[in-house]
Design an enzyme around this catalytic site. Structure first.
Site, short mmCIF file in Angstrom:
data_model
loop_
_atom_site.label_atom_id
_atom_site.label_comp_id
_atom_site.label_asym_id
_atom_site.label_seq_id
_atom_site.Cartn_x
_atom_site.Cartn_y
_atom_site.Cartn_z
N CYS A 280 -10.25 -5.04 0.11
CA CYS A 280 -11.11 -4.10 0.33
C CYS A 280 -12.22 -4.14 -0.82
O CYS A 280 -11.81 -4.91 -1.78
CB CYS A 280 -10.84 -2.54 0.51
SG CYS A 280 -10.34 -1.87 -0.92
N CYS B 129 -4.05 0.89 -2.43
CA CYS B 129 -4.00 -0.56 -1.62
C CYS B 129 -2.79 -1.48 -2.44
O CYS B 129 -2.76 -1.19 -3.52
CB CYS B 129 -5.36 -1.35 -1.63
SG CYS B 129 -6.61 -0.60 -0.87
N CYS C 238 -10.67 -3.28 -4.20
CA CYS C 238 -9.74 -4.30 -4.67
C CYS C 238 -10.46 -5.35 -5.17
O CYS C 238 -9.97 -5.87 -6.33
CB CYS C 238 -8.65 -4.51 -3.58
SG CYS C 238 -7.55 -3.31 -3.30
N GLU D 221 -2.97 -4.52 -3.27
CA GLU D 221 -3.61 -5.53 -4.27
C GLU D 221 -3.60 -4.65 -5.58
O GLU D 221 -3.33 -5.28 -6.68
CB GLU D 221 -4.72 -6.07 -3.86
CG GLU D 221 -4.85 -6.80 -2.46
CD GLU D 221 -5.37 -5.96 -1.20
OE1 GLU D 221 -4.77 -4.79 -0.97
OE2 GLU D 221 -5.94 -6.49 -0.33
N ASN E 198 0.38 -1.12 0.03
CA ASN E 198 -0.01 0.05 0.01
C ASN E 198 0.95 1.17 0.16
O ASN E 198 2.01 1.28 0.71
CB ASN E 198 -1.02 -0.16 1.21
CG ASN E 198 -0.50 -0.29 2.51
OD1 ASN E 198 0.47 -1.18 2.68
ND2 ASN E 198 -1.24 0.46 3.47
ZN LIG Z 1 -7.94 -2.34 -1.43
#
Ligand SMILES: [Zn+2]
Length: 161
Positions: free
Chosen positions: A112, A73, A115, A75, A62
């Site tokens: 999240c 993020c 993502c 990901e 991140n």
């Molecule tokens: Zn995320």
């Protein structure tokens, strides 16, 4: 009227040691990537490692920003980089690990919502599932066989035609 029940199967590994060897290596790559996270505001560092169809591993972490929504993020850093570098190569799996300077993170931390949507785009694009493994710093590792298991009824490109 009728009701539809949506089911998701999650596999739970007691610890990282229970993972198959190749997945353990992928998770360790995520843990290494996590160490380079730039998270001065949340103090919550996340690493993501994805493995491509040719077994190349790409990592991300991140990246926060003083203007909070400008951060990204782990990901999405990883999968956007993979998409940018190898637009025609499939992603097989993603491993995610999170830690915090404030508390010990001993529960699995899933991607999240943003993502999930971002990863779903690539799953639809490549027409094959992306397996997701996620954990905190210690403890259980959770696995879903495909991103769509974390985002049923997803919004995808077929709606735009
Ligand atoms: Zn995320």
């Amino acid at each position: 009227m009728r009701t539809i029940t949506l089911k998701t199967t999650v596999t739970v590994f007691e610890t990282i040691e229970e993972l198959p060897e190749a997945v353990k290596l992928l998770m360790h790559a995520a843990i290494e990537a996590r160490k380079n996270a730039y998270a001065p505001y949340s103090k919550f560092s996340v690493g993501a490692a994805l493995i491509m169809e040719n077994d190349e591993i790409i990592t991300g972490n991140n990246q926060e920003n003083a203007s909070y929504p400008s951060g990204l993020c782990a990901e999405r850093v990883a999968i956007y980089y993979a998409g940018a570098k190898y637009p025609h190569r499939k992603v097989k799996a993603i491993a995610i690990s999170a830690t915090s300077d404030k508390n010990k993170v001993n529960v699995p931390i899933p991607p999240c919502g943003s993502c999930r949507q971002a990863i779903a785009e690539y799953e639809v694009k490549q027409k094959s599932p992306i397996t997701i493994y996620f954990m905190g710093e210690t403890g259980n590792v959770m696995k879903v066989d495909a991103l769509k298991d974390l985002l049923p009824l997803l919004f995808e490109k077929s709606f735009l035609t």
